[in-house]
Motif scaffolding. Structure first.
Motif, mmCIF file in Angstrom:
data_model
loop_
_atom_site.group_PDB
_atom_site.id
_atom_site.type_symbol
_atom_site.label_atom_id
_atom_site.label_comp_id
_atom_site.label_asym_id
_atom_site.label_seq_id
_atom_site.Cartn_x
_atom_site.Cartn_y
_atom_site.Cartn_z
ATOM 1 N N ASN A 45 -7.059 -9.579 13.239
ATOM 2 C CA ASN A 45 -5.581 -8.932 13.387
ATOM 3 C C ASN A 45 -4.304 -9.270 13.161
ATOM 4 O OD1 ASN A 45 -7.542 -7.535 14.834
ATOM 5 N ND2 ASN A 45 -8.320 -9.488 16.264
ATOM 6 N N CYS A 46 -4.263 -9.750 12.261
ATOM 7 C CA CYS A 46 -2.884 -10.833 11.809
ATOM 8 C C CYS A 46 -2.905 -10.239 10.635
ATOM 9 C CB CYS A 46 -3.521 -12.163 11.667
ATOM 10 S SG CYS A 46 -2.326 -13.104 11.868
ATOM 11 N N GLY A 54 -1.209 -20.573 10.529
ATOM 12 C CA GLY A 54 -2.756 -20.231 10.738
ATOM 13 C C GLY A 54 -1.738 -18.740 12.057
ATOM 14 N N VAL A 55 -0.380 -19.351 12.266
ATOM 15 C CA VAL A 55 -0.041 -18.804 13.483
ATOM 16 C C VAL A 55 0.401 -17.221 12.459
ATOM 17 C CG1 VAL A 55 2.538 -18.744 14.155
ATOM 18 C CG2 VAL A 55 1.303 -20.384 14.109
ATOM 19 N N CYS A 56 0.526 -16.344 13.074
ATOM 20 C CA CYS A 56 0.609 -15.027 12.179
ATOM 21 C C CYS A 56 2.114 -14.721 12.373
ATOM 22 C CB CYS A 56 0.304 -13.971 13.135
ATOM 23 S SG CYS A 56 -2.021 -13.795 13.149
ATOM 24 N N GLU A 57 2.827 -14.885 10.992
ATOM 25 C CA GLU A 57 4.450 -14.751 11.326
ATOM 26 C C GLU A 57 4.934 -13.432 10.606
ATOM 27 O OE1 GLU A 57 4.642 -17.377 6.786
ATOM 28 O OE2 GLU A 57 5.034 -18.126 9.156
ATOM 29 N N PHE A 58 3.638 -12.979 10.124
ATOM 30 C CA PHE A 58 4.395 -11.651 9.770
ATOM 31 C C PHE A 58 3.906 -10.394 10.473
ATOM 32 C CE2 PHE A 58 3.936 -13.713 6.043
ATOM 33 C CZ PHE A 58 5.085 -14.542 5.655
ATOM 34 N N GLY A 59 3.080 -10.697 11.979
ATOM 35 C CA GLY A 59 3.501 -9.607 13.056
ATOM 36 C C GLY A 59 2.072 -9.688 13.256
ATOM 37 N N CYS A 60 1.112 -8.727 14.461
ATOM 38 C CA CYS A 60 -0.461 -8.743 14.352
ATOM 39 C C CYS A 60 -0.349 -7.001 13.889
ATOM 40 C CB CYS A 60 -0.481 -8.637 16.109
ATOM 41 S SG CYS A 60 -0.281 -9.781 16.190
ATOM 42 N N GLY A 66 0.439 -12.280 20.678
ATOM 43 C CA GLY A 66 -0.271 -13.316 20.201
ATOM 44 C C GLY A 66 0.309 -13.930 18.861
ATOM 45 N N THR A 67 0.257 -15.271 19.528
ATOM 46 C CA THR A 67 0.394 -15.784 18.234
ATOM 47 C C THR A 67 -0.477 -15.823 17.060
ATOM 48 O OG1 THR A 67 1.528 -17.859 19.547
ATOM 49 C CG2 THR A 67 1.056 -18.473 17.682
#
Length: 167
Positions: A45-46, A54-60, A66-67
């Motif tokens: 979903n990232c 692994g943090v979704c820094e470009f959004g969901c 969530g992070t």
């Protein structure tokens, strides 16, 4: 001794002068992967994750938050960045987290798959299946309870202008 270098690989030194590089030689993981040796996958979903954490820094993707984009939209929101409000779903329940449709239908006075449209065409109530009385000047009755905002036509009475006969 092991040192992690910012470019995504580790250098392991078993003895002075005998160091070898472990991990991704180019220093970057391919899209959709992260972590040591790029063996971890970003959450589905990232939109794109940090190659180290692994943090979704470009959004969901729409409907997720969530992070790590691990949670569905809630609090009666849906869509991109959970930025859209659900309609008036039955019992004010959460709508579908991605497209906003109401699973069990609409609350009294609303219609449509997202329950965003008030009853019209002289209809009101649950599923807009009740008929309005004779409101003055043929106005639409209240979409929830059927009352006539400006009163009744001549010859009819009651809260919903549905008592008596026109003469």
């Amino acid at each position: 001794m092991s040192i992690t270098v910012k470019t995504g690989f580790s250098i392991y030194c078993g003895a002075p002068g005998r160091c070898k590089k472990q991990g991704n030689v180019k220093g970057e993981c391919p899209p959709g992967r992260h972590g040591r040796n790029c063996v971890e996958f970003c959450r589905m979903n990232c939109k794109g994750c940090n190659r180290f954490t692994g943090v979704c820094e470009f959004g969901c993707n729409p409907g997720w938050k969530g992070t790590f984009c691990e949670n569905e939209c809630d609090s009666r929101t849906y869509g991109e960045d959970c930025g859209l409000s659900c309609g008036t779903c039955l019992n004010l329940e959460q709508c579908h987290h991605i497209n906003g449709t109401c699973f069990k239908g609409c609350d009294r006075g609303f219609q449509g798959d997202k329950c965003t449209k008030e009853c019209d065409n002289d209809r009101y109530g649950p599923e807009c299946n009740m008929t309005c009385g004779n409101c003055s000047n043929a106005e639409q009755c209240n979409h929830v309870n059927g009352s006539c905002p400006k009163g009744c036509d001549f010859g009819v009475k009651g809260d919903k202008c549905d008592q008596g006969q026109l003469k």
